[in-house]
Motif scaffolding. Sequence first.
Motif, PDB file in Angstrom:
ATOM      1  N   TYR A   4      -7.255  24.394  41.819  1.00 62.40           N
ATOM      2  CA  TYR A   4      -7.630  24.534  40.378  1.00 62.40           C
ATOM      3  C   TYR A   4      -5.915  25.095  40.008  1.00 62.40           C
ATOM      4  N   THR A   5      -5.407  24.682  38.584  1.00 60.51           N
ATOM      5  CA  THR A   5      -4.966  25.555  37.960  1.00 60.51           C
ATOM      6  C   THR A   5      -4.924  25.360  36.887  1.00 60.51           C
ATOM      7  N   GLU A   6      -4.131  26.237  36.133  1.00 57.64           N
ATOM      8  CA  GLU A   6      -3.610  26.610  34.733  1.00 57.64           C
ATOM      9  C   GLU A   6      -2.306  26.010  34.372  1.00 57.64           C
ATOM     10  N   GLU A   7      -1.249  25.743  35.357  1.00 62.99           N
ATOM     11  CA  GLU A   7       0.099  24.928  34.698  1.00 62.99           C
ATOM     12  C   GLU A   7      -0.485  23.344  34.853  1.00 62.99           C
ATOM     13  N   SER A  45      -6.662  22.670  35.770  1.00 64.31           N
ATOM     14  CA  SER A  45      -6.643  21.545  35.707  1.00 64.31           C
ATOM     15  C   SER A  45      -7.737  21.598  37.458  1.00 64.31           C
ATOM     16  N   ALA A  46      -7.895  20.496  37.826  1.00 65.13           N
ATOM     17  CA  ALA A  46      -8.564  19.787  39.676  1.00 65.13           C
ATOM     18  C   ALA A  46      -7.738  18.904  39.768  1.00 65.13           C
ATOM     19  N   GLY A  54      -9.987  16.403  37.053  1.00 67.83           N
ATOM     20  CA  GLY A  54     -10.416  17.186  36.194  1.00 67.83           C
ATOM     21  C   GLY A  54      -9.862  17.728  35.549  1.00 67.83           C
ATOM     22  N   LEU A  55     -11.040  18.675  34.072  1.00 66.94           N
ATOM     23  CA  LEU A  55      -9.235  19.175  33.504  1.00 66.94           C
ATOM     24  C   LEU A  55     -10.166  19.202  32.199  1.00 66.94           C
TER      25      LEU A  55
END
Length: 136
Positions: A4-7, A45-46, A54-55
């Motif tokens: 998972y990331t916020e970028e 996002s995943a 995923g988002l």
Amino acid sequence: MIIYTEEKIFTKEQVRELFLSVDWISGEYPERLYKALMNSSTVYSAWDGKKLVGLVRTLDDSELVAFLHYALVHPDYQGQGIAGILIEKMKEKYKDYLYIELMPEESKNAAFYENHGFQIMEDGVAMQLCNFSNKH
């Protein structure tokens, strides 16, 4: 293993593919969708390797209200808890806001959000002004 990331590291093609996998019309406008996501306050996002699976995105006013819009997981990855993790990450980020609001476009999804602490507004009603035709 899902990462998972916020970028905002996704491409136009990756978001187009994800949105079309769940039959969301936004995927038919990849340029606009990409621009909208890049200009959103927050996007989590995943990823399964290099595949966007995923988002969830949120629009906020920087202080009081965050509006959660778009929470989706590719059909091949549904049922693995990915959406729940994305929602919890968003809730944590916005925990100091007075409200985190959302409007599920399908009432069948309300129970999912209730399981994550959201409540149906007692006297609220969803409203929308649609500026496009569903006819292609």
